[in-house]
Write an enzyme that holds these catalytic residues in place. Structure first.
Site, PDB file in Angstrom:
ATOM      1  CE1 TYR A   1      -4.939  -2.221   4.722  1.00  0.00           C
ATOM      2  CE2 TYR A   1      -3.625   0.230   4.412  1.00  0.00           C
ATOM      3  CZ  TYR A   1      -4.246  -1.091   3.745  1.00  0.00           C
ATOM      4  OH  TYR A   1      -4.171  -1.418   2.531  1.00  0.00           O
TER       5      TYR A   1
ATOM      6  CB  SER B   1      -0.897   0.019   1.274  1.00  0.00           C
ATOM      7  OG  SER B   1      -1.247   1.126   1.626  1.00  0.00           O
TER       8      SER B   1
HETATM    9  P1  NAD Z   1     -11.215  -6.393  -0.640  1.00  0.00           P
HETATM   10  O1  NAD Z   1     -11.843  -6.236   0.534  1.00  0.00           O
HETATM   11  O2  NAD Z   1     -12.095  -6.394  -1.885  1.00  0.00           O
HETATM   12  O3  NAD Z   1     -10.438  -7.589  -0.811  1.00  0.00           O
HETATM   13  C1  NAD Z   1      -9.770  -8.177   0.194  1.00  0.00           C
HETATM   14  C2  NAD Z   1      -9.588  -9.691  -0.124  1.00  0.00           C
HETATM   15  O4  NAD Z   1      -8.878 -10.307   1.161  1.00  0.00           O
HETATM   16  C3  NAD Z   1     -11.050 -10.300   0.201  1.00  0.00           C
HETATM   17  O5  NAD Z   1     -11.317 -11.058  -1.023  1.00  0.00           O
HETATM   18  C4  NAD Z   1     -11.062 -10.826   1.427  1.00  0.00           C
HETATM   19  O6  NAD Z   1     -12.016 -12.077   1.531  1.00  0.00           O
HETATM   20  C5  NAD Z   1      -9.594 -11.309   1.586  1.00  0.00           C
HETATM   21  N1  NAD Z   1      -9.183 -11.874   2.700  1.00  0.00           N
HETATM   22  C6  NAD Z   1      -9.327 -11.001   4.019  1.00  0.00           C
HETATM   23  N2  NAD Z   1      -8.742 -11.783   5.115  1.00  0.00           N
HETATM   24  C7  NAD Z   1      -8.448 -12.646   4.487  1.00  0.00           C
HETATM   25  C8  NAD Z   1      -7.789 -14.014   5.291  1.00  0.00           C
HETATM   26  N3  NAD Z   1      -7.477 -14.154   6.475  1.00  0.00           N
HETATM   27  N4  NAD Z   1      -7.534 -15.151   4.540  1.00  0.00           N
HETATM   28  C9  NAD Z   1      -7.551 -15.013   2.887  1.00  0.00           C
HETATM   29  N5  NAD Z   1      -8.182 -14.081   2.393  1.00  0.00           N
HETATM   30  C10 NAD Z   1      -8.421 -12.818   3.084  1.00  0.00           C
HETATM   31  O7  NAD Z   1     -10.294  -5.238  -0.826  1.00  0.00           O
HETATM   32  P2  NAD Z   1      -9.069  -4.812  -1.774  1.00  0.00           P
HETATM   33  O8  NAD Z   1      -9.130  -3.315  -1.738  1.00  0.00           O
HETATM   34  O9  NAD Z   1      -9.114  -5.577  -2.962  1.00  0.00           O
HETATM   35  O10 NAD Z   1      -7.793  -5.243  -0.984  1.00  0.00           O
HETATM   36  C11 NAD Z   1      -6.697  -6.290  -1.706  1.00  0.00           C
HETATM   37  C12 NAD Z   1      -5.400  -5.804  -0.974  1.00  0.00           C
HETATM   38  O11 NAD Z   1      -5.051  -4.560  -1.470  1.00  0.00           O
HETATM   39  C13 NAD Z   1      -5.343  -5.735   0.647  1.00  0.00           C
HETATM   40  O12 NAD Z   1      -3.878  -6.132   0.993  1.00  0.00           O
HETATM   41  C14 NAD Z   1      -5.390  -4.035   0.776  1.00  0.00           C
HETATM   42  O13 NAD Z   1      -4.554  -3.713   1.864  1.00  0.00           O
HETATM   43  C15 NAD Z   1      -4.534  -3.707  -0.541  1.00  0.00           C
HETATM   44  N6  NAD Z   1      -4.711  -2.178  -0.632  1.00  0.00           N
HETATM   45  C16 NAD Z   1      -6.026  -1.632  -1.336  1.00  0.00           C
HETATM   46  C17 NAD Z   1      -6.229  -0.612  -1.449  1.00  0.00           C
HETATM   47  C18 NAD Z   1      -7.696   0.096  -1.868  1.00  0.00           C
HETATM   48  O14 NAD Z   1      -7.515   1.587  -1.983  1.00  0.00           O
HETATM   49  N7  NAD Z   1      -8.438  -0.669  -2.394  1.00  0.00           N
HETATM   50  C19 NAD Z   1      -4.798   0.392  -1.307  1.00  0.00           C
HETATM   51  C20 NAD Z   1      -3.889  -0.051  -0.914  1.00  0.00           C
HETATM   52  C21 NAD Z   1      -3.739  -1.561  -0.665  1.00  0.00           C
END
Ligand code: NAD
Length: 271
Positions: free
Chosen positions: A169, A156
């Site tokens: 986080y 991130s």
């Molecule tokens: P999201 O909530 O759609 O996806 C997260 C996924 O991780 C979900 O499918 C959830 O079921 C899965 N998950 C959560 N806990 C879990 C576990 N213990 N075991 C297996 N799977 C698990 O959100 P996203 O935005 O797609 O997030 C994906 C990644 O991207 C994360 O690591 C998040 O920190 C990172 N991220 C997202 C953003 C953003 O703006 N969306 C920005 C920076 C980083």
């Protein structure tokens, strides 16, 4: 026969954690679009995971879903076992699963802290460690890639930008930065390439409430010089690049996919 297209992932197999939704889903599909067979890991919705699998099958690639909690050592080992059993040796591992449990510092519970650290950081350690073990066991396959294996973490912008009211986080992603770099330092001599993507604000469930609250989108856009919130596929394409031989000399780096969020836009008017 190695493909002459350095972006091709044909003949390779990938695992993407947390790929039933959001960025993980887009990563899984972009890897498949580049030619990989993809294991879709999920923790929550089996139906959403099946939808990702169906999209990948429709591209003519092999795919199946496997439930695993990335914070559980036995689940992670079982996920790799099942992946190898069904699709053969694994060439690409994307540790994407992650979550937020936001609270003001003095209101943050130990459960909030532990949940985020165990998923985002311990989960990344467990998945990364297992990936390296399996890459070593598999051996080189020069006909499909120059590298022995590719390990990519979804970090991130908050691996570098402090984030008030989200200390769990930010700590998890700051830790992930040095986890990724230290693993890269340890294993790159074996031909294992380890990198990360650092998304900025990407439209997914993780920030839906933030984006949809009154004035939420506007204040988010003020942090993004490029002037738009990112789409999951923006990150998916970056991961597909890092997984391919087109990035073969990229080792231990974080590729920020953030519309310029890490450029400290509040300083653009001369500070
Ligand atoms: P999201 O909530 O759609 O996806 C997260 C996924 O991780 C979900 O499918 C959830 O079921 C899965 N998950 C959560 N806990 C879990 C576990 N213990 N075991 C297996 N799977 C698990 O959100 P996203 O935005 O797609 O997030 C994906 C990644 O991207 C994360 O690591 C998040 O920190 C990172 N991220 C997202 C953003 C953003 O703006 N969306 C920005 C920076 C980083």
């Amino acid at each position: 026969m190695a493909s002459t297209d350095l972006h091709s992932l044909v003949g390779q197999t990938a695992i993407v954690t947390g790929s039933s939704s959001g960025i993980g889903e887009a990563i899984a599909k972009e890897l498949a679009r580049a030619g990989a067979d993809v294991v879709v890991n999920y923790h929550g919705s089996e139906r959403d995971a099946q939808a990702t699998v169906d999209d990948i099958l429709a591209m003519g690639r092999r795919s199946f879903k496997v439930q695993a909690d990335v914070a559980s050592e036995s689940d992670v080992v079982a996920m790799f076992d099942e992946a190898e059993r069904q699709l053969g040796p694994i060439d690409i591992v994307v540790s994407n699963a992650g979550l937020q449990r936001d609270a003001e510092l003095t209101e943050m519970t130990l459960d909030d802290w532990n949940m985020v650290i165990s998923t985002n950081l311990t989960g990344a350690f467990l998945v990364g460690r297992e990936a390296v073990r399996r890459f070593r066991k598999k051996g080189r396959r020069p006909e499909v890639s120059r590298a022995l294996g590719k390990l990519i973490f979804d970090s991130s912008v908050h691996q570098t930008i402090p984030w008030a009211f989200h200390v769990n986080y930010a700590a998890s992603k700051g830790g992930l930065k040095l986890l990724m770099e230290s693993i890269a330092q340890e294993v790159s001599a074996e031909g294992i390439r380890v990198n990360a993507v650092g998304p900025g604000a990407i439209a997914t469930d993780i920030n839906k409430l933030e984006r949809e609250k009154e004035g939420g989108l506007e204040s988010m856009l003020q942090l993004i010089p490029y002037g738009r919130v990112g789409d999951p596929v923006d990150v998916g394409r970056a991961v597909a690049f890092l997984a391919s031989d087109a990035s073969d000399y990229v080792v231990g780096q974080t590729l920020f996919v953030d519309g310029g969020m890490t450029l400290h836009p509040s300083f653009k008017g001369n500070g």
